[in-house]
Design an enzyme around this catalytic site. Structure first.
Site, PDB file in Angstrom:
ATOM      1  N   CYS A 183     -13.229  -3.160  20.965  1.00 36.93           N
ATOM      2  CA  CYS A 183     -12.092  -2.243  20.816  1.00 36.93           C
ATOM      3  C   CYS A 183     -12.328  -0.973  21.636  1.00 36.93           C
ATOM      4  CB  CYS A 183     -11.891  -1.892  19.341  1.00 36.93           C
ATOM      5  SG  CYS A 183     -10.438  -0.875  19.032  1.00 36.93           S
TER       6      CYS A 183
ATOM      7  N   THR B 282       5.451  -0.427  -1.589  1.00 33.00           N
ATOM      8  CA  THR B 282       6.675  -1.218  -1.432  1.00 33.00           C
ATOM      9  C   THR B 282       7.874  -0.300  -1.349  1.00 33.00           C
ATOM     10  OG1 THR B 282       8.040  -2.997  -2.369  1.00 33.00           O
ATOM     11  CG2 THR B 282       6.990  -1.487  -3.932  1.00 33.00           C
ATOM     12  N   TYR B 283       8.874  -0.751  -0.611  1.00 31.43           N
ATOM     13  CA  TYR B 283      10.142  -0.036  -0.522  1.00 31.43           C
ATOM     14  C   TYR B 283      11.267  -0.908  -1.064  1.00 31.43           C
ATOM     15  CZ  TYR B 283       7.223   2.593   2.720  1.00 31.43           C
ATOM     16  OH  TYR B 283       6.192   3.313   3.284  1.00 31.43           O
TER      17      TYR B 283
ATOM     18  N   THR C 197      12.299  -3.706  -0.019  1.00 28.91           N
ATOM     19  CA  THR C 197      13.153  -4.232   1.055  1.00 28.91           C
ATOM     20  C   THR C 197      12.429  -5.351   1.791  1.00 28.91           C
ATOM     21  OG1 THR C 197      12.320  -2.658   2.703  1.00 28.91           O
ATOM     22  CG2 THR C 197      14.255  -1.992   1.419  1.00 28.91           C
TER      23      THR C 197
ATOM     24  N   THR D   4       8.698  -7.505  -3.908  1.00 31.39           N
ATOM     25  CA  THR D   4       7.791  -8.130  -2.926  1.00 31.39           C
ATOM     26  C   THR D   4       6.373  -8.332  -3.475  1.00 31.39           C
ATOM     27  OG1 THR D   4       7.170  -5.970  -2.000  1.00 31.39           O
ATOM     28  CG2 THR D   4       9.077  -7.089  -1.014  1.00 31.39           C
TER      29      THR D   4
ATOM     30  N   GLU E 261       7.880  -2.913   8.726  1.00 31.66           N
ATOM     31  CA  GLU E 261       7.377  -3.916   7.793  1.00 31.66           C
ATOM     32  C   GLU E 261       6.203  -4.680   8.394  1.00 31.66           C
ATOM     33  OE1 GLU E 261      11.378  -5.008   5.236  1.00 31.66           O
ATOM     34  OE2 GLU E 261      11.260  -5.719   7.297  1.00 31.66           O
TER      35      GLU E 261
END
Length: 548
Positions: free
Chosen positions: A197, A442-443, A445, A454, A519
């Site tokens: 990296c 979480t939202y 959605t 979710t 997301e």
């Protein structure tokens, strides 16, 4: 392993030159811009102290041309003009760059559009975002690190998580702790190099110098004190096959002339696991090189063939291929239906024997997923790598030799958290907050759907990652993994977690195509934290066995 070239890095004074701009006080920032402009004027006219007069290469004569001092500041100036949360500083840096250009200096331009090669710049959170909570975090990050990093900008989609991340990373790198500051950044380099990296290696080489590190160490791991060399075996094992770590590895570190205290071991383990996991996030989200690094800018004028994308091939900004018939995936509506069905099912709970069978099935299926094509090694990173052929090996293929790690026998919540806090004050609390925030974030959605629970989807991702590392949660039905995670997503999870340097834009684009970029970043946060926790569980269990 070959040595690095003699010319390794800028010196500490050069790296600190623009830190004058890192202040909450606008008057201090204005004074900083004025001082920088005066210094540039003086250097252009050939005025400078004896210490500022650069030696002509390969000769003992002194040059009166001080423009190289300006040139080495230009990439940083370019970065700040684009990536600073303070408008006055951005505008001031743009004015300085234009003035220098008018006076005959070549000005660098960035390679890559925005912080990610996977996410359009127009869809990322801007450095001057109007969202107050995010802007506050961006300012904090800029003042803590003297920069607003690309990773921070991408994490800006999720401010609740970003807050935890900044607190934890700041504490382990800059807060109270048993390890010297330059050791912390060198350990970060060692960890990041295992996953090739350059983003993290470049950042922490600069931080290593800023914290008084010996430039000679940057020639490679063979040039560091024996104490750091002794850490390398654990670094290698944790990065790729953490199930192999044992109490004997801890014992070797704590014995002999260059021995580590247990507190130092704990600090080092946290750093190693943090940067192994962060490398996965960087590759999983296609984070572009920072502008001031060699892969982040060029002094060449743009050409017709330029697409504005970083030339660093391992940012893997390949264009996405069309979906083939074999790439069929689960759509959001079907996934929501499956999640709903799982919550409504009232069938008899499977036996422990059946649960174990399902765990092994998921592990075997993961082993069948083909690893992405291996990328060419990066020569400038391999100075920090030993035994480069040692990589991830599917746990399921070794299960007959190595017993499964049962989370019920040694868990983060019941054992790991308290041991971490005991050996390295407050780190357990900070990590626990970060793990919990990520797991529960979480939202409600999914794509354009709202009011979606979710929980089962998030749980299946977290436990699937642990499964790949041989960690089994007895109370989890691994049958859910196959119901909720489609093949493209499983393949992406495995690549990001186990072979992050092989991730491509096609991989990113091909999983959960209806997901928004925020997301997909959320998924990567879960991959990062679940991976870190898995590595830490094995490491902490080894420490506990050594102590008892």
């Amino acid at each position: 392993m070959a040595d690095m070239p003699e010319k390794l890095s800028r010196d500490e004074d050069s790296l600190r030159f623009l830190f004058l701009l890192c202040s909450r006080d606008p008057l201090t920032r204005a004074q900083g811009l004025e001082n920088i402009a005066r210094a540039f004027d003086a250097w252009l006219l050939g005025y400078g102290s004896p210490q500022e007069l650069p030696l002509i290469e390969n000769r003992n004569e002194v040059s009166t041309d001080l423009t190289p001092l300006i040139k080495e500041q230009l990439p940083d100036l370019c970065r700040i003009s684009l990536m600073c949360p303070f408008k006055d500083v951005r505008d001031g840096c743009i004015s300085l760059l234009l003035d220098l250009q008018d006076r005959g200096m070549k000005i660098p331009r960035r390679l890559g559009k925005g912080p990610s090669s996977f996410i359009p710049e127009s869809e990322t959170v801007p450095s001057d975002t109007e969202k107050e909570e995010v802007q506050t975090l961006f300012v904090d990050a800029f003042l803590q690190n003297n920069r607003l990093e690309h990773i921070v900008q991408v994490m800006g989609y999720h401010p609740e998580y970003l807050d935890c991340f900044l607190q934890t990373q700041h504490y382990m790198l800059r807060g109270d702790g048993p390890l010297p500051f330059h050791y912390r950044h060198y350990i970060a380099i060692m960890a990041a190099a295992r996953h090739q990296c350059p983003y993290l290696v470049d950042l922490h080489k600069a931080e290593f110098i800023l914290n008084g590190g010996d430039e000679h160490w940057l020639k490679g791991v063979d040039h560091v004190p024996q104490k750091l060399q002794d850490l390398y075996e654990i670094n290698k094992i944790l990065a790729h096959r953490p199930w192999l770590i044992s109490h004997t590895h801890i014992e070797k570190l704590t014995r002999g002339n260059d021995n580590w205290s247990l507190s130092e071991v704990m600090h080092a383990l946290v750093l190693l696991t943090h940067f192994h996991a962060l490398a996965s996030f960087i590759y999983g989200c296609g984070i572009n090189a920072e502008i001031e690094t060699d892969n982040g800018h060029t002094f060449r004028p743009p050409s017709i063939s330029d697409n504005g994308v970083s030339s660093d091939s391992n940012q893997n900004s390949h264009s996405s291929s069309p979906t083939s018939a074999t790439d069929a995936e689960t759509g959001i509506e079907e996934l929501m239906e499956r999640m709903k069905k799982l919550t409504e099912e009232t069938e008899e709970e499977p036996t422990q024997e059946e649960m174990l069978k399902r765990f092994k099935k998921v592990g075997s299926q993961s082993a069948e997923l083909k690893a992405a094509a291996e990328q060419p090694s990066k020569a400038d990173i391999m100075y920090f790598v030993k035994d480069a052929k040692f990589t991830y090996e599917d746990f399921a293929k070794r299960e007959s030799e190595i017993p499964t790690f049962r989370a019920q026998d040694y868990s983060w919540e019941d054992q790991g958290f308290s041991l971490a806090n005991r050996l390295y004050t407050d780190i357990g609390t900070l990590l626990d907050n970060k793990f919990t925030t990520t797991y529960n974030l979480t939202y409600m959605t999914m794509g354009d759907k709202v009011d979606v629970d979710t929980t089962s989807f998030r749980r299946s991702i977290w436990n699937y990652i642990h499964c790949m590392f041989g960690i089994r949660h007895d109370d989890y039905d691994y049958g859910e993994v196959n119901q909720l995670l489609e093949r493209n997503l499983k393949s992406y999870i495995k690549t990001v977690t186990c072979y992050p340097e092989r991730v491509t834009k096609k991989d990113y684009d091909s999983f959960m195509r209806e997901f928004k970029h925020s997301e997909k970043v959320h998924v990567n946060l879960m991959l990062m934290e679940a991976k870190m926790q898995a590595e830490l569980l094995y490491a902490l269990r080894a420490v506990m066995k050594y102590m008892t």
